[in-house]
Design an enzyme around this catalytic site. Structure first.
Site, short mmCIF file in Angstrom:
data_model
loop_
_atom_site.label_atom_id
_atom_site.label_comp_id
_atom_site.label_asym_id
_atom_site.label_seq_id
_atom_site.Cartn_x
_atom_site.Cartn_y
_atom_site.Cartn_z
N SER A 1 0.49 -1.39 0.24
CA SER A 1 0.19 -0.36 0.17
C SER A 1 0.49 0.99 0.01
O SER A 1 1.86 1.55 -0.94
CB SER A 1 -0.99 -0.16 1.29
OG SER A 1 -2.11 0.55 1.38
N HIS B 1 -8.39 -5.16 0.37
CA HIS B 1 -7.03 -4.61 0.76
C HIS B 1 -5.88 -4.96 1.25
O HIS B 1 -4.51 -4.91 1.72
CB HIS B 1 -6.94 -2.59 0.81
CG HIS B 1 -5.75 -2.36 0.78
ND1 HIS B 1 -4.82 -1.83 -0.75
CD2 HIS B 1 -5.34 -1.03 1.14
CE1 HIS B 1 -4.20 -0.98 -0.54
NE2 HIS B 1 -4.28 -0.77 0.76
#
Ligand SMILES: *[C@@H]1O[C@H](CO)[C@@H](O)[C@H](O)[C@H]1NC(C)=O
Ligand SMILES: *[C@@H]1O[C@H](CO)[C@@H](O)[C@H](O)[C@H]1NC(C)=O
Ligand SMILES: *[C@@H]1O[C@H](CO)[C@@H](O)[C@H](O)[C@H]1NC(C)=O
Length: 389
Positions: free
Chosen positions: A163, A359
């Site tokens: 990320s 995610h």
């Protein structure tokens, strides 16, 4: 206007209360967690060229391999927004990337960016930074420090980011392209750069409230970000984040196939940072560009000599970039990953075929070995073997 005022008040109150309520109980640092499993672990203080101090952890070798006198290729692991080095060890020696790498013969470095729970020795004004500075100064400092400290004359490393750990890589490699020579292979787990098609409700609604010239933004800019999204029992926060569809955002980022034990531990990471990191992402979502921080049109003219901030020149990233992505990550849309990939000169796409994958699962999905960790390590091994030939 009135709605904004109310929101400002709620934010103000909640920030004060959040500090009291969000005290998390955590008794073990990353290196203690590592040592508990019998591995050697080290703590390192790393100074950046702009005067901040970072804490990094290291698994220098594997006690199982007894390879302390062998060549151990360096790998650096870099966490995401509102996270820390802990995240790379939470699913334990059989599954977590840090241990698997150590047991595969690597010298494993686990970074922490400025302002997270381990890197709080900040230069004043403390919270005046975004991931832009993390990329330019923190990641470069950690790479150079690891190369020097490893002591085996290595000139380059493998890199894995999750990320924000990918955003900072793109930032550094595009603006200081000489660093590409220090990269053997890099692995972007859920690459965050272009965010035009991000579907996450929190990001989409917050991006409407926080504009570069807006009042809310001026209120929060250059201040500390308390992770109000993570609190469960705080009515002030609940109301505040409800307005922006952000309540329990963390939970929504995990799929039901994430490791429940590891999630519990991940919840204890005190996920602070600077508001500018968050704002920078919101601005990029709204603009659709992967570009530098948007101050406001006046300051942009001063800083960038243009009203709009410049885009990061990702075409300059010549190192080998592996992009790992899934279909159902509501922060990172495959359309945006492909748009980024189009501009990267040296990339390999890895489209993970698993519909139940969020995610935040890239470090603690139950099948993370199969989908990410084993293939990543194989690519690094192959690189090292090819080099020997
Ligand atoms: C590594 O090298 C040191 C110094 O030469 C030696 O004392 C030690 O026994 C070696 N360890 C292993 C596991 O080979
Ligand atoms: C889940 O995490 C725990 C420790 O937090 C670990 O012992 C276990 O092996 C992990 N399981 C998987 C499938 O990742
Ligand atoms: C924060 O950093 C930016 C960019 O480095 C600088 O232009 C600005 O003046 C700084 N703000 C403060 C309050 O120091």
């Amino acid at each position: 206007m009135q709605k904004q005022l109310v929101l400002v008040l709620i934010l103000l109150v909640s920030t004060v209360f959040a500090a009291q309520i969000l005290k998390r109980t955590k008794d073990k640092t990353t290196s203690k967690l590592i040592k508990d499993h019998g591995y050697p672990a080290e703590d390192h203080r790393i100074e950046t060229e702009d005067g901040n101090v970072l804490q990094a952890f290291r698994i220098p070798y594997s006690h199982k391999l007894q390879n302390q006198n062998k060549t151990r290729p360096i790998v650096l692991l870099q966490h995401g927004l509102m996270s820390s080095s802990d995240i790379w060890v939470l699913s334990g020696p059989d599954n977590a990337l840090a241990y698997l790498l150590a047991d595969s013969g690597f010298d494993v470095w686990i970074g922490n960016n400025r302002g997270n729970e381990y890197s709080l020795e900040l230069k004043e004004p403390s919270w005046n930074f975004s991931w832009h500075e993390i990329g330019l100064y923190d990641i470069s400092a950690m790479i150079d420090y690891a190369l020097k400290t490893n002591g085996q004359g290595q000139k380059s490393i493998h890199y894995v980011g999750h990320s924000q750990g990918t955003t900072v890589f793109f930032t550094l490699m595009s603006l200081r392209p000489e660093y590409n020579q220090k990269i053997k292979t890099s692995h972007m787990l859920s690459p965050v750069a272009i965010m035009k098609n991000t579907k996450n409700e929190c990001v989409v609604s917050a991006a409407n409230f926080y504009t570069a010239d807006g009042m809310l933004t001026s209120f929060n800019r250059d201040t500390k970000f308390l992770n109000i999204f993570r609190s469960k029992s705080n009515t002030f926060n609940e109301r505040c984040v409800f307005l922006m569809d952000c309540y329990n955002m963390d939970k929504k980022l995990h799929s039901e196939h994430a490791n429940k034990t590891a999630i519990k531990e991940a919840d204890k990471i005190s996920a602070d940072g600077s508001w500018n990191q968050v704002l920078h992402y919101l601005f990029n979502h709204k603009s659709g560009y992967f570009r530098q921080f948007d101050y406001d049109s006046k300051k942009n003219l001063e800083v960038y000599k243009s009203k709009q901030p410049p885009e990061y020149p990702v075409e300059k990233i010549t190192s080998e970039v592996h992009l790992w992505y899934v279909d159902n990550d509501d922060l990172v849309d495959p359309v945006d990953v492909l748009a980024l990939a189009d501009r990267l000169p040296n990339k390999v796409l890895h489209h993970i075929q698993e519909p139940i994958f969020g995610h935040a699962d890239y470090t603690i999905h139950n099948d993370i070995r199969k989908y990410v960790n084993d293939p990543v390590i194989n690519i690094m091994h192959k690189y090292e073997l090819d080099k020997e030939k």
